[in-house]
Design a protein around this motif. Structure first.
Motif, mmCIF file in Angstrom:
data_model
loop_
_atom_site.group_PDB
_atom_site.id
_atom_site.type_symbol
_atom_site.label_atom_id
_atom_site.label_comp_id
_atom_site.label_asym_id
_atom_site.label_seq_id
_atom_site.Cartn_x
_atom_site.Cartn_y
_atom_site.Cartn_z
ATOM 1 N N LEU A 272 47.087 34.794 51.180
ATOM 2 C CA LEU A 272 48.515 35.111 51.249
ATOM 3 C C LEU A 272 49.372 33.884 50.948
ATOM 4 C CD1 LEU A 272 48.644 37.484 54.357
ATOM 5 C CD2 LEU A 272 48.562 38.079 51.934
ATOM 6 N N GLU A 273 48.749 32.716 50.909
ATOM 7 C CA GLU A 273 49.464 31.491 50.526
ATOM 8 C C GLU A 273 49.387 31.237 49.023
ATOM 9 O OE1 GLU A 273 47.202 31.510 53.205
ATOM 10 O OE2 GLU A 273 48.979 31.909 54.464
ATOM 11 N N GLY A 274 48.662 32.100 48.296
ATOM 12 C CA GLY A 274 48.615 31.996 46.846
ATOM 13 C C GLY A 274 47.409 31.299 46.274
ATOM 14 N N GLU A 275 46.437 30.945 47.096
ATOM 15 C CA GLU A 275 45.242 30.266 46.600
ATOM 16 C C GLU A 275 44.240 31.281 46.052
ATOM 17 O OE1 GLU A 275 41.495 27.495 48.176
ATOM 18 O OE2 GLU A 275 43.112 28.094 49.555
ATOM 19 N N LEU A 276 43.783 31.038 44.818
ATOM 20 C CA LEU A 276 42.734 31.874 44.227
ATOM 21 C C LEU A 276 41.404 31.435 44.808
ATOM 22 C CD1 LEU A 276 41.772 33.943 42.036
ATOM 23 C CD2 LEU A 276 41.566 31.987 40.486
ATOM 24 N N THR A 277 40.714 32.338 45.508
ATOM 25 C CA THR A 277 39.455 31.966 46.159
ATOM 26 C C THR A 277 38.231 32.484 45.422
ATOM 27 O OG1 THR A 277 39.477 33.921 47.591
ATOM 28 C CG2 THR A 277 40.593 31.948 48.409
ATOM 29 N N SER A 278 38.386 33.556 44.636
ATOM 30 C CA SER A 278 37.224 34.124 43.959
ATOM 31 C C SER A 278 37.689 34.978 42.783
ATOM 32 C CB SER A 278 36.399 34.955 44.942
ATOM 33 O OG SER A 278 35.152 35.306 44.394
ATOM 34 N N TYR A 279 36.887 34.962 41.706
ATOM 35 C CA TYR A 279 37.277 35.698 40.496
ATOM 36 C C TYR A 279 36.032 36.097 39.724
ATOM 37 C CZ TYR A 279 39.303 36.620 35.880
ATOM 38 O OH TYR A 279 39.663 37.206 34.690
ATOM 39 N N TYR A 280 35.976 37.366 39.306
ATOM 40 C CA TYR A 280 34.912 37.861 38.437
ATOM 41 C C TYR A 280 35.536 38.518 37.209
ATOM 42 C CZ TYR A 280 31.368 37.475 42.184
ATOM 43 O OH TYR A 280 30.525 37.025 43.151
ATOM 44 N N GLU A 281 34.885 38.317 36.062
ATOM 45 C CA GLU A 281 35.365 38.923 34.818
ATOM 46 C C GLU A 281 34.167 39.424 34.024
ATOM 47 O OE1 GLU A 281 38.689 37.057 32.482
ATOM 48 O OE2 GLU A 281 37.079 36.737 31.023
ATOM 49 N N GLN A 282 34.310 40.598 33.437
ATOM 50 C CA GLN A 282 33.202 41.188 32.685
ATOM 51 C C GLN A 282 33.714 41.770 31.375
ATOM 52 O OE1 GLN A 282 29.685 43.172 34.592
ATOM 53 N NE2 GLN A 282 30.742 45.001 33.911
ATOM 54 N N HIS A 283 33.018 41.453 30.279
ATOM 55 C CA HIS A 283 33.417 41.922 28.950
ATOM 56 C C HIS A 283 32.402 42.931 28.435
ATOM 57 C CE1 HIS A 283 36.415 38.581 28.051
ATOM 58 N NE2 HIS A 283 35.859 38.208 29.195
ATOM 59 N N ILE A 284 32.368 44.105 29.028
ATOM 60 C CA ILE A 284 31.485 45.174 28.570
ATOM 61 C C ILE A 284 32.340 46.424 28.415
ATOM 62 C CG2 ILE A 284 29.421 46.542 29.010
ATOM 63 C CD1 ILE A 284 28.367 44.326 30.769
ATOM 64 N N ASP A 285 32.534 46.851 27.180
ATOM 65 C CA ASP A 285 33.414 47.985 26.902
ATOM 66 C C ASP A 285 32.872 49.271 27.522
ATOM 67 O OD1 ASP A 285 35.500 49.412 25.893
ATOM 68 O OD2 ASP A 285 34.751 49.491 23.831
ATOM 69 N N LYS A 286 33.786 50.103 28.005
ATOM 70 C CA LYS A 286 33.468 51.429 28.553
ATOM 71 C C LYS A 286 32.481 51.369 29.716
ATOM 72 C CE LYS A 286 34.340 53.658 24.094
ATOM 73 N NZ LYS A 286 33.792 54.482 22.990
ATOM 74 N N SER A 287 32.626 50.320 30.545
ATOM 75 C CA SER A 287 31.710 50.177 31.682
ATOM 76 C C SER A 287 32.442 50.059 33.008
ATOM 77 C CB SER A 287 30.828 48.935 31.487
ATOM 78 O OG SER A 287 31.625 47.760 31.504
ATOM 79 N N HIS A 288 33.766 50.183 32.984
ATOM 80 C CA HIS A 288 34.541 49.942 34.206
ATOM 81 C C HIS A 288 34.121 50.875 35.346
ATOM 82 C CE1 HIS A 288 36.615 47.431 31.553
ATOM 83 N NE2 HIS A 288 37.775 48.068 31.417
ATOM 84 N N SER A 289 33.916 52.149 35.027
ATOM 85 C CA SER A 289 33.559 53.106 36.076
ATOM 86 C C SER A 289 32.216 52.775 36.701
ATOM 87 C CB SER A 289 33.542 54.529 35.513
ATOM 88 O OG SER A 289 32.589 54.636 34.468
#
Length: 224
Positions: free
Chosen positions: A19-36
């Protein structure tokens, strides 16, 4: 913690901010049509690897569009489900505004920041912002031609998966194409913190993404 989700394009990303604005963790994935298939797993791993429980979340932010119709619906339904289950607030953040925030720190004074998401053919979803993130043109679909943005003063800094096809139309004016900018939950989360402080929450039961255009299904051509 605020959980942020972006599923507006082929890139799927999730982030956690304090809540103070610090980014603590992040994931990113580049696979089309896989969000679900992968979004729920990404969120579970994100929270567990931060040594947290889902009950530690204080709110969920999600990209509200524009973008992929299917992607936006997956993100929205996931975010709403978490908020309903945990009884925590929901925040919807403009995809284009979050993209503009990425570029704003690199832009120069007087630049017009112009995110573009592909909307097929020569149409894009776009908006205009100043370096200070003042909105000059609200998010909207726009068919691009040689006259587009000719009335905009200053250098046009444009980017996104709909930008490169517009290069021939904009190369004769003061402009700069930036490649590699994709929507990101990191910046959804940054904008959501302000919404959280203002208690600018969405109605979990009735909120829907901002598609900007009606969904049009296409029918595959039959082979002769």
């Amino acid at each position: 913690m605020i959980l942020s989700i972006d599923t507006s394009t082929t890139v799927c990303s999730v982030a956690l901010h304090t809540l103070e604005g610090e980014l603590t963790s992040y994931y990113e994935q580049h696979i089309d049509k896989s969000h679900s298939e992968y979004l729920a797993v990404m969120i579970k791993n994100l929270v567990e690897n931060a040594n947290l429980k889902m009950s530690d979340l204080k709110g969920v932010a999600v990209s509200e569009g524009p973008g992929s119709y299917t992607g936006l619906r997956i993100g929205a339904s996931t975010a709403k489900g978490i908020c309903y289950t945990l009884d925590i607030p929901l925040m919807g953040i403009s995809t284009l505004e979050s993209m503009a925030l990425q570029v704003s720190e690199y832009a120069e004074e007087g630049d017009m920041i112009c995110p573009m998401l592909d909307a097929r053919r020569m149409e894009v979803y776009t908006a205009l912002y100043t370096k200070g993130m003042e909105e000059l043109l609200s998010p909207q679909p726009k068919i691009m031609d040689e006259e587009s943005f000719n009335d905009v003063e200053g250098r046009l800094v444009y980017f996104g998966n709909g930008a490169e096809k517009c290069l021939p139309l904009l190369e004769n004016r003061s402009s700069k194409l930036i490649k590699g900018i994709v929507p990101s939950a990191k910046y959804i989360g940054e904008l959501a913190l302000e919404e959280y402080k203002k208690e600018a929450f969405k109605d979990v039961a009735y909120w829907e993404p901002e598609y900007l255009k009606e969904f049009q299904a296409t029918t595959p051509r039959k082979r002769l």
